[in-house]
Design a protein around this motif. Structure first.
Motif, PDB file in Angstrom:
ATOM      1  N   VAL A  17       4.837   2.378   6.368  1.00 36.26           N
ATOM      2  CA  VAL A  17       4.986   1.828   5.020  1.00 36.26           C
ATOM      3  C   VAL A  17       3.631   1.277   4.608  1.00 36.26           C
ATOM      4  CG1 VAL A  17       6.153   0.106   3.578  1.00 36.26           C
ATOM      5  CG2 VAL A  17       7.392   1.226   5.426  1.00 36.26           C
ATOM      6  N   CYS A  18       3.209   1.605   3.406  1.00 40.75           N
ATOM      7  CA  CYS A  18       1.939   1.121   2.869  1.00 40.75           C
ATOM      8  C   CYS A  18       2.189   0.490   1.499  1.00 40.75           C
ATOM      9  CB  CYS A  18       0.954   2.287   2.747  1.00 40.75           C
ATOM     10  SG  CYS A  18      -0.643   1.828   2.042  1.00 40.75           S
ATOM     11  N   TRP A  19       1.733  -0.750   1.325  1.00 36.49           N
ATOM     12  CA  TRP A  19       1.758  -1.422   0.025  1.00 36.49           C
ATOM     13  C   TRP A  19       0.343  -1.375  -0.530  1.00 36.49           C
ATOM     14  CZ3 TRP A  19       6.121  -3.023  -2.318  1.00 36.49           C
ATOM     15  CH2 TRP A  19       7.257  -3.160  -1.516  1.00 36.49           C
ATOM     16  N   TYR A  20       0.192  -0.917  -1.777  1.00 34.27           N
ATOM     17  CA  TYR A  20      -1.135  -0.787  -2.379  1.00 34.27           C
ATOM     18  C   TYR A  20      -1.043  -1.013  -3.879  1.00 34.27           C
ATOM     19  CZ  TYR A  20       0.472   3.891  -3.671  1.00 34.27           C
ATOM     20  OH  TYR A  20       1.177   4.950  -4.189  1.00 34.27           O
ATOM     21  N   PHE A  21      -2.197  -1.153  -4.513  1.00 36.18           N
ATOM     22  CA  PHE A  21      -2.269  -1.404  -5.953  1.00 36.18           C
ATOM     23  C   PHE A  21      -2.816  -0.183  -6.668  1.00 36.18           C
ATOM     24  CE2 PHE A  21      -2.378  -5.539  -3.976  1.00 36.18           C
ATOM     25  CZ  PHE A  21      -1.438  -6.233  -4.723  1.00 36.18           C
ATOM     26  N   GLU A  22      -2.203   0.169  -7.780  1.00 33.04           N
ATOM     27  CA  GLU A  22      -2.597   1.295  -8.637  1.00 33.04           C
ATOM     28  C   GLU A  22      -2.857   0.766 -10.036  1.00 33.04           C
ATOM     29  OE1 GLU A  22      -2.981   4.651  -8.597  1.00 33.04           O
ATOM     30  OE2 GLU A  22      -2.613   4.907  -6.483  1.00 33.04           O
ATOM     31  N   GLY A  23      -3.296   1.638 -10.885  1.00 31.66           N
ATOM     32  CA  GLY A  23      -3.485   1.292 -12.290  1.00 31.66           C
ATOM     33  C   GLY A  23      -4.944   1.054 -12.610  1.00 31.66           C
ATOM     34  N   GLU A  24      -5.229   1.056 -13.882  1.00 29.11           N
ATOM     35  CA  GLU A  24      -6.598   0.895 -14.362  1.00 29.11           C
ATOM     36  C   GLU A  24      -7.214  -0.414 -13.877  1.00 29.11           C
ATOM     37  OE1 GLU A  24      -8.417   0.730 -18.722  1.00 29.11           O
ATOM     38  OE2 GLU A  24      -7.272   2.545 -18.278  1.00 29.11           O
ATOM     39  N   ASP A  25      -6.434  -1.472 -13.869  1.00 26.96           N
ATOM     40  CA  ASP A  25      -6.920  -2.776 -13.415  1.00 26.96           C
ATOM     41  C   ASP A  25      -6.340  -3.145 -12.049  1.00 26.96           C
ATOM     42  OD1 ASP A  25      -8.410  -3.210 -15.761  1.00 26.96           O
ATOM     43  OD2 ASP A  25      -6.579  -3.826 -16.815  1.00 26.96           O
ATOM     44  N   ALA A  26      -5.831  -2.156 -11.322  1.00 28.23           N
ATOM     45  CA  ALA A  26      -5.198  -2.377 -10.012  1.00 28.23           C
ATOM     46  C   ALA A  26      -4.137  -3.466 -10.113  1.00 28.23           C
ATOM     47  CB  ALA A  26      -6.247  -2.704  -8.951  1.00 28.23           C
ATOM     48  N   ASP A  27      -3.288  -3.362 -11.136  1.00 27.46           N
ATOM     49  CA  ASP A  27      -2.287  -4.390 -11.387  1.00 27.46           C
ATOM     50  C   ASP A  27      -0.862  -3.932 -11.107  1.00 27.46           C
ATOM     51  OD1 ASP A  27      -2.279  -2.601 -13.462  1.00 27.46           O
ATOM     52  OD2 ASP A  27      -2.224  -4.099 -15.048  1.00 27.46           O
ATOM     53  N   ILE A  28      -0.691  -2.717 -10.652  1.00 26.77           N
ATOM     54  CA  ILE A  28       0.643  -2.190 -10.367  1.00 26.77           C
ATOM     55  C   ILE A  28       0.794  -2.072  -8.855  1.00 26.77           C
ATOM     56  CG2 ILE A  28       2.234  -0.260 -10.672  1.00 26.77           C
ATOM     57  CD1 ILE A  28       0.566   0.431 -13.230  1.00 26.77           C
ATOM     58  N   LYS A  29       1.747  -2.809  -8.286  1.00 27.63           N
ATOM     59  CA  LYS A  29       1.968  -2.769  -6.845  1.00 27.63           C
ATOM     60  C   LYS A  29       2.908  -1.611  -6.517  1.00 27.63           C
ATOM     61  CE  LYS A  29       2.844  -5.813  -2.973  1.00 27.63           C
ATOM     62  NZ  LYS A  29       3.208  -7.184  -2.596  1.00 27.63           N
ATOM     63  N   CYS A  30       2.495  -0.766  -5.573  1.00 30.17           N
ATOM     64  CA  CYS A  30       3.254   0.424  -5.202  1.00 30.17           C
ATOM     65  C   CYS A  30       3.572   0.404  -3.716  1.00 30.17           C
ATOM     66  CB  CYS A  30       2.453   1.679  -5.518  1.00 30.17           C
ATOM     67  SG  CYS A  30       1.985   1.828  -7.244  1.00 30.17           S
ATOM     68  N   ARG A  31       4.573   1.177  -3.341  1.00 29.88           N
ATOM     69  CA  ARG A  31       4.993   1.290  -1.946  1.00 29.88           C
ATOM     70  C   ARG A  31       5.114   2.765  -1.591  1.00 29.88           C
ATOM     71  NH1 ARG A  31      10.614  -1.043   0.596  1.00 29.88           N
ATOM     72  NH2 ARG A  31      10.359  -0.039   2.609  1.00 29.88           N
TER      73      ARG A  31
ATOM     74  N   ARG B 230      -9.552   1.530   0.476  1.00 27.65           N
ATOM     75  CA  ARG B 230      -9.056   0.452   1.340  1.00 27.65           C
ATOM     76  C   ARG B 230      -8.953  -0.882   0.607  1.00 27.65           C
ATOM     77  NH1 ARG B 230      -8.858   1.338   7.247  1.00 27.65           N
ATOM     78  NH2 ARG B 230      -8.542  -0.879   7.212  1.00 27.65           N
ATOM     79  N   GLU B 231      -9.842  -1.136  -0.350  1.00 25.91           N
ATOM     80  CA  GLU B 231      -9.803  -2.419  -1.049  1.00 25.91           C
ATOM     81  C   GLU B 231      -8.564  -2.569  -1.923  1.00 25.91           C
ATOM     82  OE1 GLU B 231     -12.626   0.269  -3.371  1.00 25.91           O
ATOM     83  OE2 GLU B 231     -12.501  -0.348  -1.293  1.00 25.91           O
ATOM     84  N   ARG B 232      -7.836  -1.473  -2.198  1.00 25.22           N
ATOM     85  CA  ARG B 232      -6.595  -1.555  -2.979  1.00 25.22           C
ATOM     86  C   ARG B 232      -5.348  -1.588  -2.089  1.00 25.22           C
ATOM     87  NH1 ARG B 232      -6.904   1.827  -8.527  1.00 25.22           N
ATOM     88  NH2 ARG B 232      -8.748   0.810  -9.354  1.00 25.22           N
ATOM     89  N   VAL B 233      -5.531  -1.555  -0.784  1.00 29.92           N
ATOM     90  CA  VAL B 233      -4.396  -1.573   0.150  1.00 29.92           C
ATOM     91  C   VAL B 233      -4.120  -3.007   0.572  1.00 29.92           C
ATOM     92  CG1 VAL B 233      -3.572  -0.817   2.402  1.00 29.92           C
ATOM     93  CG2 VAL B 233      -4.866   0.755   0.957  1.00 29.92           C
ATOM     94  N   GLU B 234      -2.860  -3.418   0.422  1.00 28.64           N
ATOM     95  CA  GLU B 234      -2.469  -4.766   0.824  1.00 28.64           C
ATOM     96  C   GLU B 234      -2.002  -4.796   2.274  1.00 28.64           C
ATOM     97  OE1 GLU B 234       1.278  -6.739  -0.614  1.00 28.64           O
ATOM     98  OE2 GLU B 234      -0.214  -7.966  -1.646  1.00 28.64           O
ATOM     99  N   GLN B 235      -1.113  -3.851   2.652  1.00 28.61           N
ATOM    100  CA  GLN B 235      -0.547  -3.838   4.001  1.00 28.61           C
ATOM    101  C   GLN B 235      -0.203  -2.421   4.425  1.00 28.61           C
ATOM    102  OE1 GLN B 235       2.823  -6.498   4.685  1.00 28.61           O
ATOM    103  NE2 GLN B 235       2.324  -7.545   2.775  1.00 28.61           N
ATOM    104  N   VAL B 236      -0.294  -2.179   5.731  1.00 26.18           N
ATOM    105  CA  VAL B 236       0.181  -0.934   6.340  1.00 26.18           C
ATOM    106  C   VAL B 236       0.989  -1.330   7.565  1.00 26.18           C
ATOM    107  CG1 VAL B 236      -0.437   1.227   7.476  1.00 26.18           C
ATOM    108  CG2 VAL B 236      -1.782   0.426   5.535  1.00 26.18           C
ATOM    109  N   HIS B 237       2.202  -0.798   7.693  1.00 26.45           N
ATOM    110  CA  HIS B 237       3.084  -1.115   8.819  1.00 26.45           C
ATOM    111  C   HIS B 237       3.571   0.162   9.490  1.00 26.45           C
ATOM    112  CE1 HIS B 237       3.582  -5.346   7.694  1.00 26.45           C
ATOM    113  NE2 HIS B 237       3.575  -4.911   6.453  1.00 26.45           N
ATOM    114  N   GLU B 238       3.664   0.117  10.812  1.00 23.27           N
ATOM    115  CA  GLU B 238       4.335   1.197  11.563  1.00 23.27           C
ATOM    116  C   GLU B 238       5.804   0.828  11.679  1.00 23.27           C
ATOM    117  OE1 GLU B 238       2.237   3.230  14.933  1.00 23.27           O
ATOM    118  OE2 GLU B 238       1.205   1.305  14.901  1.00 23.27           O
TER     119      GLU B 238
END
Length: 61
Positions: free
Chosen positions: A14-28, A52-60
């Motif tokens: 599972v990876c939580w990361y940010f998308e969008g023009e201003d990196a304001d949309i949290k995605c999974r 990598r700077e837009r990635v919040e967490q990565v889990h196995e």
């Protein structure tokens, strides 16, 4: 994005990361994940490269 091999592959993660023009949309993302020094590659029908700077967490699982 890069021709080198990933330093880690996670088949069911599972990876939580940010998308969008201003990196304001949290995605999974659930599924295959490859870790590179500056990028995360999310597997799927169309692979997605995330800096990598837009990635919040990565889990196995």
């Amino acid at each position: 994005m890069t021709s080198s091999s990933p330093f880690k592959r996670i088949e069911g993660g599972v990876c939580w990361y940010f998308e969008g023009e201003d990196a304001d949309i949290k995605c999974r993302h659930e599924g295959a994940i490859e870790l590179y020094p500056d990028w995360i590659r999310l597997g799927g029908p169309i692979p997605n490269w995330i800096p990598r700077e837009r990635v919040e967490q990565v889990h196995e699982r």
